[in-house]
Design a protein around this motif. Sequence first.
Motif, PDB file in Angstrom:
ATOM      1  N   ALA A   1      40.282  27.008  33.237  1.00  0.00           N
ATOM      2  CA  ALA A   1      40.555  27.671  31.964  1.00  0.00           C
ATOM      3  C   ALA A   1      41.366  28.159  30.316  1.00  0.00           C
ATOM      4  O   ALA A   1      40.897  27.899  29.834  1.00  0.00           O
ATOM      5  CB  ALA A   1      40.874  29.410  32.982  1.00  0.00           C
ATOM      6  N   GLN A   2      42.453  27.357  31.705  1.00  0.00           N
ATOM      7  CA  GLN A   2      43.643  26.779  30.031  1.00  0.00           C
ATOM      8  C   GLN A   2      42.574  26.590  29.100  1.00  0.00           C
ATOM      9  O   GLN A   2      42.810  25.690  27.869  1.00  0.00           O
ATOM     10  CB  GLN A   2      44.577  26.640  30.831  1.00  0.00           C
ATOM     11  N   SER A   3      42.004  24.423  29.334  1.00  0.00           N
ATOM     12  CA  SER A   3      41.792  23.905  28.625  1.00  0.00           C
ATOM     13  C   SER A   3      40.925  24.239  27.956  1.00  0.00           C
ATOM     14  O   SER A   3      40.819  23.785  26.582  1.00  0.00           O
ATOM     15  CB  SER A   3      41.065  22.576  29.619  1.00  0.00           C
TER      16      SER A   3
ATOM     17  N   GLU B   1      32.146  32.128  41.718  1.00  0.00           N
ATOM     18  CA  GLU B   1      33.576  31.967  40.959  1.00  0.00           C
ATOM     19  C   GLU B   1      34.297  31.580  39.776  1.00  0.00           C
ATOM     20  O   GLU B   1      35.608  32.670  39.911  1.00  0.00           O
ATOM     21  CB  GLU B   1      34.242  32.521  42.913  1.00  0.00           C
ATOM     22  N   THR B   2      34.700  30.052  39.892  1.00  0.00           N
ATOM     23  CA  THR B   2      35.036  30.068  39.046  1.00  0.00           C
ATOM     24  C   THR B   2      35.162  30.775  38.026  1.00  0.00           C
ATOM     25  O   THR B   2      35.536  30.900  37.034  1.00  0.00           O
ATOM     26  CB  THR B   2      35.002  28.395  39.083  1.00  0.00           C
ATOM     27  N   VAL B   3      33.682  30.776  37.760  1.00  0.00           N
ATOM     28  CA  VAL B   3      33.439  30.819  36.395  1.00  0.00           C
ATOM     29  C   VAL B   3      33.589  33.113  35.613  1.00  0.00           C
ATOM     30  O   VAL B   3      34.336  33.101  34.779  1.00  0.00           O
ATOM     31  CB  VAL B   3      31.901  31.299  35.826  1.00  0.00           C
ATOM     32  N   SER B   4      33.799  33.715  37.227  1.00  0.00           N
ATOM     33  CA  SER B   4      34.603  34.979  37.246  1.00  0.00           C
ATOM     34  C   SER B   4      35.461  34.502  36.483  1.00  0.00           C
ATOM     35  O   SER B   4      36.715  35.139  36.508  1.00  0.00           O
ATOM     36  CB  SER B   4      33.934  35.427  37.760  1.00  0.00           C
ATOM     37  N   LEU B   5      36.558  34.100  36.791  1.00  0.00           N
ATOM     38  CA  LEU B   5      37.785  33.740  37.959  1.00  0.00           C
ATOM     39  C   LEU B   5      38.278  33.507  35.992  1.00  0.00           C
ATOM     40  O   LEU B   5      39.324  33.929  34.969  1.00  0.00           O
ATOM     41  CB  LEU B   5      38.062  32.667  37.994  1.00  0.00           C
ATOM     42  N   TRP B   6      37.617  32.670  34.990  1.00  0.00           N
ATOM     43  CA  TRP B   6      37.828  31.938  33.543  1.00  0.00           C
ATOM     44  C   TRP B   6      38.009  33.331  33.088  1.00  0.00           C
ATOM     45  O   TRP B   6      38.498  33.823  32.020  1.00  0.00           O
ATOM     46  CB  TRP B   6      36.596  31.295  33.286  1.00  0.00           C
ATOM     47  N   ARG B   7      36.372  33.982  33.197  1.00  0.00           N
ATOM     48  CA  ARG B   7      36.334  34.843  32.112  1.00  0.00           C
ATOM     49  C   ARG B   7      37.244  36.797  32.745  1.00  0.00           C
ATOM     50  O   ARG B   7      37.930  36.683  31.156  1.00  0.00           O
ATOM     51  CB  ARG B   7      35.141  36.327  32.203  1.00  0.00           C
TER      52      ARG B   7
ATOM     53  N   GLN C   1      40.550  37.578  42.812  1.00  0.00           N
ATOM     54  CA  GLN C   1      40.556  38.368  44.133  1.00  0.00           C
ATOM     55  C   GLN C   1      38.893  37.713  44.413  1.00  0.00           C
ATOM     56  O   GLN C   1      38.256  38.917  44.981  1.00  0.00           O
ATOM     57  CB  GLN C   1      41.093  39.947  44.786  1.00  0.00           C
ATOM     58  N   GLY C   2      38.356  37.014  44.776  1.00  0.00           N
ATOM     59  CA  GLY C   2      37.564  36.870  45.051  1.00  0.00           C
ATOM     60  C   GLY C   2      36.894  36.480  46.849  1.00  0.00           C
ATOM     61  O   GLY C   2      37.731  36.052  47.195  1.00  0.00           O
TER      62      GLY C   2
END
Length: 314
Positions: free
Chosen positions: A83-85, A130-136, A146-147
Amino acid sequence: MDIGILLPTGNAQWDASDDPRELIDFARRAERSGFSSLFVNDSLISPRIEALTMLAALAPVTDAVTLGTAALLPFLRRPIQAAQSLASLDLLSGGRLVVTVGAGFPGRFGRPFYALSEVPWARRFDRLDETVSLWRALWAGAGSFQGEILQYADIPPATRPYSPGGPPVWLGGATPAALARTGRMYDGWLPYPPDPGDYATGLLDVRKAAADAGRAPEDVTAALFVTVRVDEDAEHGRRALDAYARASYGMPLEELEQIQAVVTGSGAQVREGLARYVAAGARHLVCRPAAVGLRALGDQMERIADLIPLLRAS
Protein backbone atom coordinates in the motif's frame (compact mmCIF):
# COMPACT_ATOMS: atom_id res chain seq x y z
CA MET A 1 -10.51 4.65 -26.32
CA ASP A 2 -7.15 3.99 -24.69
CA ILE A 3 -4.41 1.91 -26.28
CA GLY A 4 -1.42 0.91 -24.20
CA ILE A 5 1.70 -1.18 -24.52
CA LEU A 6 3.17 -3.81 -22.21
CA LEU A 7 6.86 -3.16 -21.64
CA PRO A 8 9.16 -6.17 -22.14
CA THR A 9 10.61 -6.26 -18.62
CA GLY A 10 11.51 -9.98 -18.61
CA ASN A 11 14.83 -11.21 -19.88
CA ALA A 12 13.04 -13.96 -21.83
CA GLN A 13 12.10 -11.14 -24.23
CA TRP A 14 15.63 -9.75 -24.51
CA ASP A 15 18.59 -10.58 -26.71
CA ALA A 16 21.88 -11.37 -25.01
CA SER A 17 23.25 -7.94 -25.93
CA ASP A 18 20.22 -5.94 -24.72
CA ASP A 19 20.69 -3.50 -21.85
CA PRO A 20 17.59 -3.36 -19.59
CA ARG A 21 18.22 0.35 -19.07
CA GLU A 22 17.04 0.76 -22.66
CA LEU A 23 13.52 0.14 -21.35
CA ILE A 24 13.42 3.79 -20.26
CA ASP A 25 13.90 4.94 -23.85
CA PHE A 26 11.45 2.26 -25.02
CA ALA A 27 8.80 3.77 -22.73
CA ARG A 28 9.54 7.32 -23.88
CA ARG A 29 9.22 6.23 -27.51
CA ALA A 30 5.90 4.59 -26.73
CA GLU A 31 4.53 7.80 -25.23
CA ARG A 32 5.75 9.84 -28.20
CA SER A 33 4.20 7.29 -30.57
CA GLY A 34 0.71 7.88 -29.20
CA PHE A 35 0.19 5.11 -26.65
CA SER A 36 -1.90 6.30 -23.72
CA SER A 37 -0.63 3.77 -21.17
CA LEU A 38 2.46 1.78 -20.23
CA PHE A 39 1.96 -1.50 -18.37
CA VAL A 40 4.40 -3.90 -16.72
CA ASN A 41 4.03 -7.53 -15.68
CA ASP A 42 4.74 -9.02 -12.27
CA SER A 43 5.93 -12.60 -12.01
CA LEU A 44 8.53 -15.02 -10.72
CA ILE A 45 8.38 -17.20 -13.84
CA SER A 46 11.66 -15.83 -15.15
CA PRO A 47 14.09 -13.07 -14.16
CA ARG A 48 12.60 -9.64 -14.86
CA ILE A 49 12.69 -6.07 -13.65
CA GLU A 50 10.46 -5.87 -10.57
CA ALA A 51 7.17 -4.24 -11.53
CA LEU A 52 6.95 -1.37 -9.04
CA THR A 53 10.65 -0.57 -9.47
CA MET A 54 10.08 -0.24 -13.22
CA LEU A 55 7.09 2.06 -12.75
CA ALA A 56 9.02 4.20 -10.27
CA ALA A 57 11.73 4.66 -12.90
CA LEU A 58 9.11 5.65 -15.49
CA ALA A 59 7.19 8.14 -13.35
CA PRO A 60 9.66 11.06 -13.65
CA VAL A 61 10.56 10.48 -17.32
CA THR A 62 7.01 10.33 -18.73
CA ASP A 63 4.44 13.09 -18.85
CA ALA A 64 0.88 11.96 -19.43
CA VAL A 65 0.68 8.19 -19.97
CA THR A 66 -1.09 5.98 -17.48
CA LEU A 67 1.33 3.68 -15.64
CA GLY A 68 -0.11 0.27 -14.83
CA THR A 69 0.46 -3.29 -13.70
CA ALA A 70 -0.81 -6.26 -15.70
CA ALA A 71 -1.07 -7.89 -13.32
CA LEU A 72 0.44 -7.25 -9.90
CA LEU A 73 0.55 -10.28 -7.59
CA PRO A 74 -0.06 -8.77 -4.14
CA PHE A 75 0.76 -11.98 -2.26
CA LEU A 76 4.42 -11.50 -3.23
CA ARG A 77 4.54 -8.44 -0.93
CA ARG A 78 3.53 -7.54 2.59
CA PRO A 79 0.09 -5.87 2.34
CA ILE A 80 0.90 -2.64 4.20
CA GLN A 81 4.27 -2.28 2.48
CA ALA A 82 2.54 -2.69 -0.91
CA ALA A 83 0.00 0.00 0.00
CA GLN A 84 2.87 2.35 0.84
CA SER A 85 4.70 1.60 -2.42
CA LEU A 86 1.59 2.08 -4.54
CA ALA A 87 0.65 5.34 -2.82
CA SER A 88 4.20 6.58 -3.36
CA LEU A 89 4.03 5.66 -7.05
CA ASP A 90 0.72 7.44 -7.41
CA LEU A 91 2.27 10.54 -5.84
CA LEU A 92 5.40 10.43 -7.99
CA SER A 93 3.36 10.02 -11.18
CA GLY A 94 0.86 12.74 -10.35
CA GLY A 95 -2.08 10.34 -10.14
CA ARG A 96 -1.31 8.31 -13.27
CA LEU A 97 -1.23 4.87 -11.64
CA VAL A 98 -3.61 1.97 -12.38
CA VAL A 99 -3.16 -1.27 -10.43
CA THR A 100 -4.40 -4.49 -12.01
CA VAL A 101 -4.18 -7.37 -9.54
CA GLY A 102 -4.41 -11.14 -9.75
CA ALA A 103 -4.13 -14.14 -7.44
CA GLY A 104 -1.95 -16.31 -9.67
CA PHE A 105 -2.77 -19.62 -11.34
CA PRO A 106 -2.34 -23.30 -10.48
CA GLY A 107 0.84 -25.05 -11.58
CA ARG A 108 4.07 -23.20 -12.29
CA PHE A 109 2.23 -19.87 -12.56
CA GLY A 110 1.03 -19.69 -8.99
CA ARG A 111 1.32 -22.29 -6.24
CA PRO A 112 5.17 -22.29 -6.09
CA PHE A 113 5.10 -18.49 -5.75
CA TYR A 114 2.89 -18.77 -2.67
CA ALA A 115 5.33 -21.19 -1.08
CA LEU A 116 8.21 -18.78 -1.74
CA SER A 117 6.16 -15.93 -0.28
CA GLU A 118 5.16 -18.01 2.78
CA VAL A 119 1.49 -17.33 2.06
CA PRO A 120 -1.11 -20.14 2.02
CA TRP A 121 -2.63 -21.13 -1.32
CA ALA A 122 -6.02 -21.71 0.32
CA ARG A 123 -8.48 -18.79 0.19
CA ARG A 124 -6.20 -16.91 -2.17
CA PHE A 125 -9.07 -14.99 -3.76
CA ASP A 126 -10.43 -13.90 -0.37
CA ARG A 127 -6.92 -12.79 0.56
CA LEU A 128 -6.61 -10.79 -2.65
CA ASP A 129 -9.92 -8.98 -2.13
CA GLU A 130 -9.10 -8.25 1.50
CA THR A 131 -5.69 -6.91 0.53
CA VAL A 132 -7.31 -4.46 -1.89
CA SER A 133 -9.83 -3.44 0.78
CA LEU A 134 -6.94 -2.88 3.20
CA TRP A 135 -5.12 -0.71 0.67
CA ARG A 136 -8.19 1.43 0.12
CA ALA A 137 -8.72 1.80 3.87
CA LEU A 138 -5.12 2.90 4.40
CA TRP A 139 -5.26 5.30 1.46
CA ALA A 140 -8.35 6.86 3.04
CA GLY A 141 -6.53 7.35 6.36
CA ALA A 142 -7.72 4.36 8.41
CA GLY A 143 -5.65 3.46 11.46
CA SER A 144 -6.80 -0.14 11.70
CA PHE A 145 -8.27 -2.93 9.60
CA GLN A 146 -10.24 -5.99 10.64
CA GLY A 147 -10.88 -8.58 7.94
CA GLU A 148 -11.38 -12.32 8.08
CA ILE A 149 -7.78 -12.98 7.02
CA LEU A 150 -5.95 -9.69 7.56
CA GLN A 151 -6.17 -7.86 10.89
CA TYR A 152 -4.12 -4.83 11.85
CA ALA A 153 -4.54 -2.55 14.85
CA ASP A 154 -2.84 0.78 15.54
CA ILE A 155 -1.50 1.29 12.01
CA PRO A 156 0.73 4.39 11.84
CA PRO A 157 -0.29 7.14 9.40
CA ALA A 158 0.24 5.86 5.88
CA THR A 159 1.36 7.73 2.78
CA ARG A 160 -1.70 9.21 1.12
CA PRO A 161 -1.84 8.78 -2.67
CA TYR A 162 -2.23 11.61 -5.15
CA SER A 163 -5.65 10.39 -6.27
CA PRO A 164 -8.47 10.74 -3.72
CA GLY A 165 -9.23 7.25 -2.47
CA GLY A 166 -6.17 5.86 -4.20
CA PRO A 167 -5.42 4.65 -7.72
CA PRO A 168 -8.00 2.58 -9.61
CA VAL A 169 -7.67 -1.14 -8.94
CA TRP A 170 -8.62 -3.54 -11.75
CA LEU A 171 -8.97 -7.30 -11.66
CA GLY A 172 -7.65 -9.80 -14.16
CA GLY A 173 -9.55 -13.04 -14.72
CA ALA A 174 -12.64 -14.31 -16.48
CA THR A 175 -14.08 -17.10 -14.33
CA PRO A 176 -17.69 -16.59 -13.20
CA ALA A 177 -16.46 -15.80 -9.70
CA ALA A 178 -13.92 -13.26 -11.02
CA LEU A 179 -16.61 -11.55 -13.10
CA ALA A 180 -18.86 -11.21 -10.06
CA ARG A 181 -16.03 -9.89 -7.89
CA THR A 182 -14.99 -7.40 -10.57
CA GLY A 183 -18.47 -5.94 -10.80
CA ARG A 184 -18.89 -5.90 -7.05
CA MET A 185 -15.69 -4.14 -5.93
CA TYR A 186 -13.13 -3.41 -8.66
CA ASP A 187 -12.63 -0.34 -10.86
CA GLY A 188 -11.78 -2.20 -14.05
CA TRP A 189 -11.56 -5.57 -15.77
CA LEU A 190 -8.43 -6.75 -17.64
CA PRO A 191 -8.89 -10.30 -19.02
CA TYR A 192 -7.40 -11.92 -22.13
CA PRO A 193 -10.06 -14.26 -23.59
CA PRO A 194 -9.17 -15.79 -26.98
CA ASP A 195 -12.72 -15.23 -28.30
CA PRO A 196 -14.21 -11.72 -28.58
CA GLY A 197 -17.62 -13.31 -28.02
CA ASP A 198 -16.49 -14.54 -24.61
CA TYR A 199 -15.26 -11.02 -23.85
CA ALA A 200 -18.68 -9.56 -24.66
CA THR A 201 -20.45 -12.14 -22.50
CA GLY A 202 -18.05 -11.62 -19.62
CA LEU A 203 -18.44 -7.85 -19.78
CA LEU A 204 -22.22 -8.20 -19.58
CA ASP A 205 -21.77 -10.33 -16.45
CA VAL A 206 -19.40 -7.75 -14.93
CA ARG A 207 -21.86 -4.94 -15.58
CA LYS A 208 -24.77 -6.93 -14.17
CA ALA A 209 -22.79 -7.66 -11.01
CA ALA A 210 -21.94 -3.96 -10.72
CA ALA A 211 -25.59 -2.98 -11.08
CA ASP A 212 -26.64 -5.61 -8.53
CA ALA A 213 -24.11 -4.11 -6.09
CA GLY A 214 -25.59 -0.64 -6.57
CA ARG A 215 -22.72 0.60 -8.71
CA ALA A 216 -22.84 2.33 -12.08
CA PRO A 217 -21.83 -0.37 -14.61
CA GLU A 218 -19.95 2.15 -16.75
CA ASP A 219 -17.68 2.94 -13.79
CA VAL A 220 -15.91 -0.41 -14.37
CA THR A 221 -13.29 0.16 -17.07
CA ALA A 222 -13.52 -2.47 -19.81
CA ALA A 223 -9.92 -3.35 -20.71
CA LEU A 224 -8.24 -6.16 -22.64
CA PHE A 225 -4.78 -7.73 -22.48
CA VAL A 226 -3.81 -8.95 -25.95
CA THR A 227 -0.64 -10.27 -27.58
CA VAL A 228 -0.07 -8.60 -30.95
CA ARG A 229 2.24 -9.34 -33.89
CA VAL A 230 2.07 -7.18 -37.02
CA ASP A 231 3.69 -8.94 -39.96
CA GLU A 232 2.82 -8.74 -43.64
CA ASP A 233 4.27 -12.24 -44.09
CA ALA A 234 1.73 -14.45 -42.32
CA GLU A 235 3.99 -17.49 -42.13
CA HIS A 236 6.91 -15.48 -40.77
CA GLY A 237 4.60 -13.85 -38.22
CA ARG A 238 3.35 -17.22 -36.98
CA ARG A 239 6.93 -18.50 -36.61
CA ALA A 240 7.91 -15.38 -34.67
CA LEU A 241 4.87 -15.72 -32.43
CA ASP A 242 5.70 -19.35 -31.77
CA ALA A 243 9.25 -18.41 -30.79
CA TYR A 244 7.85 -15.75 -28.47
CA ALA A 245 5.39 -18.17 -26.86
CA ARG A 246 8.11 -20.75 -26.26
CA ALA A 247 10.54 -18.16 -24.85
CA SER A 248 7.94 -16.56 -22.56
CA TYR A 249 5.80 -19.51 -21.50
CA GLY A 250 7.60 -22.65 -22.58
CA MET A 251 4.66 -23.65 -24.77
CA PRO A 252 3.97 -23.55 -28.53
CA LEU A 253 1.76 -20.90 -30.06
CA GLU A 254 -1.06 -23.40 -30.64
CA GLU A 255 -1.40 -23.81 -26.87
CA LEU A 256 -0.99 -20.14 -26.00
CA GLU A 257 -3.73 -18.95 -28.33
CA GLN A 258 -6.14 -21.41 -26.73
CA ILE A 259 -5.90 -19.56 -23.42
CA GLN A 260 -4.94 -15.98 -24.31
CA ALA A 261 -6.03 -13.32 -26.79
CA VAL A 262 -3.56 -13.34 -29.69
CA VAL A 263 -3.93 -11.19 -32.81
CA THR A 264 -1.53 -11.41 -35.75
CA GLY A 265 -1.33 -10.72 -39.47
CA SER A 266 -0.93 -7.66 -41.65
CA GLY A 267 -1.70 -4.22 -40.26
CA ALA A 268 -5.20 -4.41 -41.69
CA GLN A 269 -5.76 -7.89 -40.25
CA VAL A 270 -4.52 -6.88 -36.80
CA ARG A 271 -6.71 -3.81 -36.85
CA GLU A 272 -9.68 -5.99 -37.78
CA GLY A 273 -8.86 -8.50 -35.04
CA LEU A 274 -8.57 -5.81 -32.37
CA ALA A 275 -11.70 -4.08 -33.65
CA ARG A 276 -13.66 -7.23 -32.84
CA TYR A 277 -12.80 -6.76 -29.19
CA VAL A 278 -13.66 -3.07 -29.41
CA ALA A 279 -17.04 -4.05 -30.85
CA ALA A 280 -17.40 -6.45 -27.91
CA GLY A 281 -16.98 -3.52 -25.51
CA ALA A 282 -13.25 -3.16 -24.82
CA ARG A 283 -12.23 0.45 -24.25
CA HIS A 284 -8.64 0.10 -23.04
CA LEU A 285 -6.39 -2.23 -25.02
CA VAL A 286 -3.11 -3.29 -23.42
CA CYS A 287 -1.07 -4.65 -26.32
CA ARG A 288 1.87 -6.95 -25.71
CA PRO A 289 4.19 -6.83 -28.74
CA ALA A 290 5.35 -10.31 -29.67
CA ALA A 291 9.04 -10.38 -30.53
CA VAL A 292 12.34 -11.29 -28.92
CA GLY A 293 14.99 -8.59 -28.55
CA LEU A 294 14.44 -4.92 -27.72
CA ARG A 295 15.14 -3.80 -31.29
CA ALA A 296 12.54 -6.19 -32.74
CA LEU A 297 10.14 -5.28 -29.95
CA GLY A 298 10.59 -1.60 -30.73
CA ASP A 299 9.77 -2.29 -34.37
CA GLN A 300 6.59 -4.10 -33.36
CA MET A 301 5.68 -1.24 -31.05
CA GLU A 302 5.93 1.23 -33.92
CA ARG A 303 3.81 -1.01 -36.17
CA ILE A 304 1.12 -1.20 -33.51
CA ALA A 305 1.36 2.57 -33.01
CA ASP A 306 0.53 3.06 -36.70
CA LEU A 307 -2.83 1.42 -36.01
CA ILE A 308 -3.80 3.67 -33.09
CA PRO A 309 -5.61 6.38 -35.12
CA LEU A 310 -7.54 3.71 -37.04
CA LEU A 311 -8.54 1.84 -33.89
CA ARG A 312 -9.70 5.00 -32.17
CA ALA A 313 -11.69 5.94 -35.25
CA SER A 314 -13.41 2.55 -35.15
